[in-house]
Design a protein around this motif. Structure first.
Motif, PDB file in Angstrom:
ATOM      1  N   MET A   1     -56.315   7.577  11.477  1.00 50.18           N
ATOM      2  CA  MET A   1     -57.376   8.497  11.804  1.00 50.18           C
ATOM      3  C   MET A   1     -57.984   9.008  10.485  1.00 50.18           C
ATOM      4  O   MET A   1     -57.254   9.457   9.614  1.00 50.18           O
ATOM      5  N   PRO A   2     -59.312   8.963  10.316  1.00 50.94           N
ATOM      6  CA  PRO A   2     -59.936   9.457   9.091  1.00 50.94           C
ATOM      7  C   PRO A   2     -59.646  10.943   8.884  1.00 50.94           C
ATOM      8  O   PRO A   2     -59.505  11.700   9.842  1.00 50.94           O
ATOM      9  N   ALA A   3     -59.573  11.353   7.610  1.00 53.46           N
ATOM     10  CA  ALA A   3     -59.239  12.737   7.282  1.00 53.46           C
ATOM     11  C   ALA A   3     -60.195  13.719   7.937  1.00 53.46           C
ATOM     12  O   ALA A   3     -59.780  14.753   8.459  1.00 53.46           O
ATOM     13  N   ASP A   4     -61.507  13.422   7.932  1.00 49.48           N
ATOM     14  CA  ASP A   4     -62.479  14.331   8.544  1.00 49.48           C
ATOM     15  C   ASP A   4     -62.210  14.522  10.027  1.00 49.48           C
ATOM     16  O   ASP A   4     -62.301  15.640  10.538  1.00 49.48           O
ATOM     17  N   THR A   5     -61.882  13.457  10.730  1.00 50.04           N
ATOM     18  CA  THR A   5     -61.584  13.540  12.159  1.00 50.04           C
ATOM     19  C   THR A   5     -60.308  14.333  12.387  1.00 50.04           C
ATOM     20  O   THR A   5     -60.247  15.171  13.289  1.00 50.04           O
ATOM     21  N   GLN A   6     -59.310  14.077  11.577  1.00 52.64           N
ATOM     22  CA  GLN A   6     -58.050  14.786  11.711  1.00 52.64           C
ATOM     23  C   GLN A   6     -58.254  16.291  11.461  1.00 52.64           C
ATOM     24  O   GLN A   6     -57.727  17.121  12.202  1.00 52.64           O
ATOM     25  N   GLU A   7     -59.024  16.655  10.441  1.00 52.14           N
ATOM     26  CA  GLU A   7     -59.294  18.070  10.150  1.00 52.14           C
ATOM     27  C   GLU A   7     -60.057  18.719  11.307  1.00 52.14           C
ATOM     28  O   GLU A   7     -59.759  19.846  11.684  1.00 52.14           O
ATOM     29  N   LEU A   8     -61.029  18.008  11.857  1.00 54.00           N
ATOM     30  CA  LEU A   8     -61.805  18.540  12.973  1.00 54.00           C
ATOM     31  C   LEU A   8     -60.915  18.734  14.199  1.00 54.00           C
ATOM     32  O   LEU A   8     -60.985  19.763  14.877  1.00 54.00           O
ATOM     33  N   ASP A   9     -60.056  17.748  14.487  1.00 52.36           N
ATOM     34  CA  ASP A   9     -59.137  17.862  15.622  1.00 52.36           C
ATOM     35  C   ASP A   9     -58.186  19.053  15.432  1.00 52.36           C
ATOM     36  O   ASP A   9     -57.924  19.803  16.375  1.00 52.36           O
ATOM     37  N   PHE A  10     -57.683  19.219  14.208  1.00 53.09           N
ATOM     38  CA  PHE A  10     -56.775  20.330  13.921  1.00 53.09           C
ATOM     39  C   PHE A  10     -57.500  21.668  14.090  1.00 53.09           C
ATOM     40  O   PHE A  10     -56.976  22.597  14.701  1.00 53.09           O
ATOM     41  N   THR A  11     -58.726  21.752  13.586  1.00 53.82           N
ATOM     42  CA  THR A  11     -59.515  22.980  13.709  1.00 53.82           C
ATOM     43  C   THR A  11     -59.751  23.318  15.179  1.00 53.82           C
ATOM     44  O   THR A  11     -59.589  24.477  15.594  1.00 53.82           O
ATOM     45  N   ARG A  12     -60.117  22.331  15.980  1.00 53.36           N
ATOM     46  CA  ARG A  12     -60.332  22.560  17.415  1.00 53.36           C
ATOM     47  C   ARG A  12     -59.048  23.006  18.107  1.00 53.36           C
ATOM     48  O   ARG A  12     -59.069  23.902  18.955  1.00 53.36           O
ATOM     49  N   ALA A  13     -57.946  22.364  17.757  1.00 56.05           N
ATOM     50  CA  ALA A  13     -56.667  22.715  18.376  1.00 56.05           C
ATOM     51  C   ALA A  13     -56.268  24.143  18.042  1.00 56.05           C
ATOM     52  O   ALA A  13     -55.874  24.920  18.923  1.00 56.05           O
ATOM     53  N   MET A  14     -56.387  24.533  16.778  1.00 54.34           N
ATOM     54  CA  MET A  14     -55.966  25.875  16.373  1.00 54.34           C
ATOM     55  C   MET A  14     -56.892  26.951  16.919  1.00 54.34           C
ATOM     56  O   MET A  14     -56.466  28.094  17.116  1.00 54.34           O
ATOM     57  N   ALA A  15     -58.146  26.609  17.202  1.00 51.02           N
ATOM     58  CA  ALA A  15     -59.072  27.579  17.805  1.00 51.02           C
ATOM     59  C   ALA A  15     -58.592  28.002  19.186  1.00 51.02           C
ATOM     60  O   ALA A  15     -58.931  29.085  19.664  1.00 51.02           O
ATOM     61  N   ARG A  16     -57.796  27.166  19.831  1.00 49.64           N
ATOM     62  CA  ARG A  16     -57.277  27.460  21.178  1.00 49.64           C
ATOM     63  C   ARG A  16     -56.074  28.393  21.158  1.00 49.64           C
ATOM     64  O   ARG A  16     -55.625  28.865  22.203  1.00 49.64           O
ATOM     65  N   VAL A  17     -55.517  28.644  19.963  1.00 44.08           N
ATOM     66  CA  VAL A  17     -54.323  29.479  19.839  1.00 44.08           C
ATOM     67  C   VAL A  17     -54.753  30.926  19.575  1.00 44.08           C
ATOM     68  O   VAL A  17     -55.343  31.217  18.537  1.00 44.08           O
ATOM     69  N   PRO A  18     -54.482  31.844  20.498  1.00 45.91           N
ATOM     70  CA  PRO A  18     -54.889  33.232  20.303  1.00 45.91           C
ATOM     71  C   PRO A  18     -54.164  33.878  19.130  1.00 45.91           C
ATOM     72  O   PRO A  18     -53.000  33.583  18.863  1.00 45.91           O
ATOM     73  N   GLY A  19     -54.872  34.747  18.465  1.00 42.61           N
ATOM     74  CA  GLY A  19     -54.265  35.486  17.363  1.00 42.61           C
ATOM     75  C   GLY A  19     -54.808  36.900  17.300  1.00 42.61           C
ATOM     76  O   GLY A  19     -55.954  37.151  17.701  1.00 42.61           O
ATOM     77  N   PRO A  20     -54.002  37.822  16.789  1.00 44.18           N
ATOM     78  CA  PRO A  20     -54.489  39.185  16.615  1.00 44.18           C
ATOM     79  C   PRO A  20     -55.559  39.202  15.531  1.00 44.18           C
ATOM     80  O   PRO A  20     -55.573  38.348  14.648  1.00 44.18           O
ATOM     81  N   VAL A  21     -56.456  40.148  15.604  1.00 42.90           N
ATOM     82  CA  VAL A  21     -57.496  40.278  14.589  1.00 42.90           C
ATOM     83  C   VAL A  21     -57.136  41.470  13.713  1.00 42.90           C
ATOM     84  O   VAL A  21     -56.950  42.579  14.213  1.00 42.90           O
ATOM     85  N   VAL A  22     -57.032  41.201  12.408  1.00 44.73           N
ATOM     86  CA  VAL A  22     -56.673  42.252  11.466  1.00 44.73           C
ATOM     87  C   VAL A  22     -57.701  42.326  10.351  1.00 44.73           C
ATOM     88  O   VAL A  22     -58.342  41.330  10.010  1.00 44.73           O
ATOM     89  N   VAL A  23     -57.856  43.516   9.820  1.00 41.75           N
ATOM     90  CA  VAL A  23     -58.592  43.707   8.573  1.00 41.75           C
ATOM     91  C   VAL A  23     -57.546  44.166   7.566  1.00 41.75           C
ATOM     92  O   VAL A  23     -56.860  45.174   7.771  1.00 41.75           O
ATOM     93  N   THR A  24     -57.406  43.385   6.507  1.00 45.57           N
ATOM     94  CA  THR A  24     -56.445  43.687   5.453  1.00 45.57           C
ATOM     95  C   THR A  24     -57.204  44.275   4.276  1.00 45.57           C
ATOM     96  O   THR A  24     -58.242  43.739   3.879  1.00 45.57           O
TER      97      THR A  24
END
Length: 170
Positions: A1-24
């Motif tokens: 899988m090309p690096a660009d595709t892999q990075e895009l897939d990873f970005t899409r996958a992690m967008a589905r994982v909820p996270g708290p929003v913090v200001v540090t």
């Protein structure tokens, strides 16, 4: 899988994982305030009490946080998405609106945050294109009893189960 595709897939996958929003936030040796928005925040250890928040190495705030002695993690409330957006933007005075004021140990804090954690820098760890700021928690402040702001699917939401009449685990 090309690096660009892999990075895009990873970005899409992690967008589905909820996270708290913090200001540090922190203050440098000249008294200048620094802050950034993150959704990559987690507790790391109970003994000693450690948390970690990730910061992009290319962020304008990176140098200040990499050498900071102390920082504060403000876990934002569900109605503070405007603060999250402002602290995520480049090229603006993130502190201009006055909603981040000197609080515990003189660090800039957000009074309406669900939780404020004052941390002494424990370590800065390489994490690829990010640095993981590991903080030893010195003070925990829970000034309000409201739901935290959550980031998922590239948007801000209230946590599941926060609607009136929905039971919460205790």
């Amino acid at each position: 899988m090309p690096a660009d595709t892999q990075e895009l897939d990873f970005t899409r996958a992690m967008a589905r994982v909820p996270g708290p929003v913090v200001v540090t936030t922190t203050v440098d040796e000249t008294g200048r305030r620094w802050g950034f928005t993150a959704s990559s925040f987690v507790s790391l250890s109970l003994i000693p009490p450690l948390v970690t928040v990730s910061l992009d190495k290319n962020a304008s705030t990176h140098a200040a946080f990499a050498i900071a002695d102390h920082f504060m993690v403000n876990v934002l409330a569900h109605d503070q998405s405007d603060i999250a957006r402002r602290f995520a933007r480049s090229g603006v005075d993130r502190f201009a609106s006055g909603d981040a004021v000197p609080l515990e140990r003189g660090l800039p804090g957000i009074p309406g945050a669900v939780v404020r954690l004052v941390c002494r820098m424990h370590d800065v760890v390489d994490g690829g294109d990010h640095s993981m700021l590991i903080g030893r928690v010195l003070d925990c402040v829970t000034p309000v009893d409201r739901e935290a702001l959550v980031y998922v699917d590239r948007g801000f939401v209230r946590p599941a189960g926060s609607a009136p009449g929905v039971a919460r685990a205790h």
